[in-house]
Write a protein that holds these residues in place. Structure first.
Motif, PDB file in Angstrom:
ATOM      1  N   GLY A  16       0.929  -1.178   0.060  1.00 14.94           N
ATOM      2  CA  GLY A  16      -0.142  -0.011   0.163  1.00 14.94           C
ATOM      3  C   GLY A  16       1.103   1.258  -0.090  1.00 14.94           C
ATOM      4  O   GLY A  16       2.059   1.210  -0.329  1.00 14.94           O
ATOM      5  N   ARG A  17       0.389   2.233   0.582  1.00 16.12           N
ATOM      6  CA  ARG A  17       1.176   3.501   0.613  1.00 16.12           C
ATOM      7  C   ARG A  17       2.298   3.564   1.621  1.00 16.12           C
ATOM      8  O   ARG A  17       1.860   3.115   2.664  1.00 16.12           O
ATOM      9  N   ARG A  18       3.301   3.745   1.053  1.00 14.66           N
ATOM     10  CA  ARG A  18       4.372   3.963   1.961  1.00 14.66           C
ATOM     11  C   ARG A  18       4.487   5.239   2.758  1.00 14.66           C
ATOM     12  O   ARG A  18       4.950   6.236   1.887  1.00 14.66           O
ATOM     13  N   THR A  19       4.856   5.260   3.926  1.00 13.08           N
ATOM     14  CA  THR A  19       5.290   6.551   4.702  1.00 13.08           C
ATOM     15  C   THR A  19       6.645   6.644   4.836  1.00 13.08           C
ATOM     16  O   THR A  19       7.334   5.595   4.955  1.00 13.08           O
ATOM     17  N   PRO A  20       7.457   7.867   4.767  1.00 19.26           N
ATOM     18  CA  PRO A  20       9.017   7.629   5.204  1.00 19.26           C
ATOM     19  C   PRO A  20       9.129   7.359   6.354  1.00 19.26           C
ATOM     20  O   PRO A  20       8.436   7.349   7.373  1.00 19.26           O
ATOM     21  N   MET A  21      10.358   6.468   6.539  1.00 18.06           N
ATOM     22  CA  MET A  21      10.781   5.952   8.004  1.00 18.06           C
ATOM     23  C   MET A  21      11.182   7.097   9.042  1.00 18.06           C
ATOM     24  O   MET A  21      12.264   7.668   8.596  1.00 18.06           O
ATOM     25  N   SER A  22      10.531   7.318   9.878  1.00 15.41           N
ATOM     26  CA  SER A  22      10.834   8.377  10.835  1.00 15.41           C
ATOM     27  C   SER A  22      11.859   7.891  11.997  1.00 15.41           C
ATOM     28  O   SER A  22      12.151   8.747  12.797  1.00 15.41           O
ATOM     29  N   GLU A  23      11.911   6.563  12.121  1.00 12.49           N
ATOM     30  CA  GLU A  23      12.703   6.134  13.342  1.00 12.49           C
ATOM     31  C   GLU A  23      13.790   5.310  12.816  1.00 12.49           C
ATOM     32  O   GLU A  23      13.678   4.577  11.854  1.00 12.49           O
ATOM     33  N   ILE A  24      14.792   5.227  13.531  1.00 10.83           N
ATOM     34  CA  ILE A  24      16.145   4.657  13.335  1.00 10.83           C
ATOM     35  C   ILE A  24      16.298   3.607  14.353  1.00 10.83           C
ATOM     36  O   ILE A  24      16.185   3.854  15.649  1.00 10.83           O
TER      37      ILE A  24
END
Length: 152
Positions: A16-24
């Protein structure tokens, strides 16, 4: 509605729609750093004395050293003398020891001398060096050995 040609509602792949990864994820970084820390903690005491000397075994308990770093005096199997990692000739030894004693004369807590002598050396040779230490006024001498687990 937007079609397959693109637009705001376009789907990517299966997820589906991917959101940018905000956690490392820092867990692998922490694991690597802990392993490096353990490696350095284990190897640091082994690197403390750079002059390789074949020390004798002893069952004596280790002594506690004070806050000042002790002075390492080493005698290798080929009769070479070292103060720290610096080679010293036999003729220069009394003057060097007197300079160390003079530097410690003003201190309330003089530094300890850690004498590291190769086990193949003659007992008289080690005693001559200890005599020079005593003559210079350096009486806080510790003989360094390796620990032995066997009962004799």
């Amino acid at each position: 509605m937007s079609g397959p040609s693109g637009g705001a509602g376009r789907r990517r792949g299966r997820g589906g729609r991917r959101t940018p990864m905000s956690e490392i994820n820092v867990t692998p970084l922490v694991d690597v750093m802990l392993v490096l820390l353990i490696i350095f903690m284990v190897t640091a005491p082994l690197l403390a004395s750079a002059v390789p000397v074949n020390l004798p075994d002893s069952r004596a308990k280790p002594i506690d050293t004070e806050e000042q770093d002790p002075i390492q005096l080493s005698i290798k199997g080929d009769d070479t003398l070292y103060i720290g990692e610096e080679e010293v000739r036999e003729t220069e030894l009394p003057a060097r020891l007197e300079a160390i004693a003079a530097a410690d004369a003003n201190s309330e807590n003089p530094r300890q001398i850690m004498l590291r002598a190769d086990k193949s050396l003659d007992y008289g040779r080690v005693m001559r060096v200890m005599g020079e230490l005593n003559r210079a006024g350096l009486t806080r001498i510790a003989l360094v050995t390796t620990g032995s687990e066997t009962d004799r």
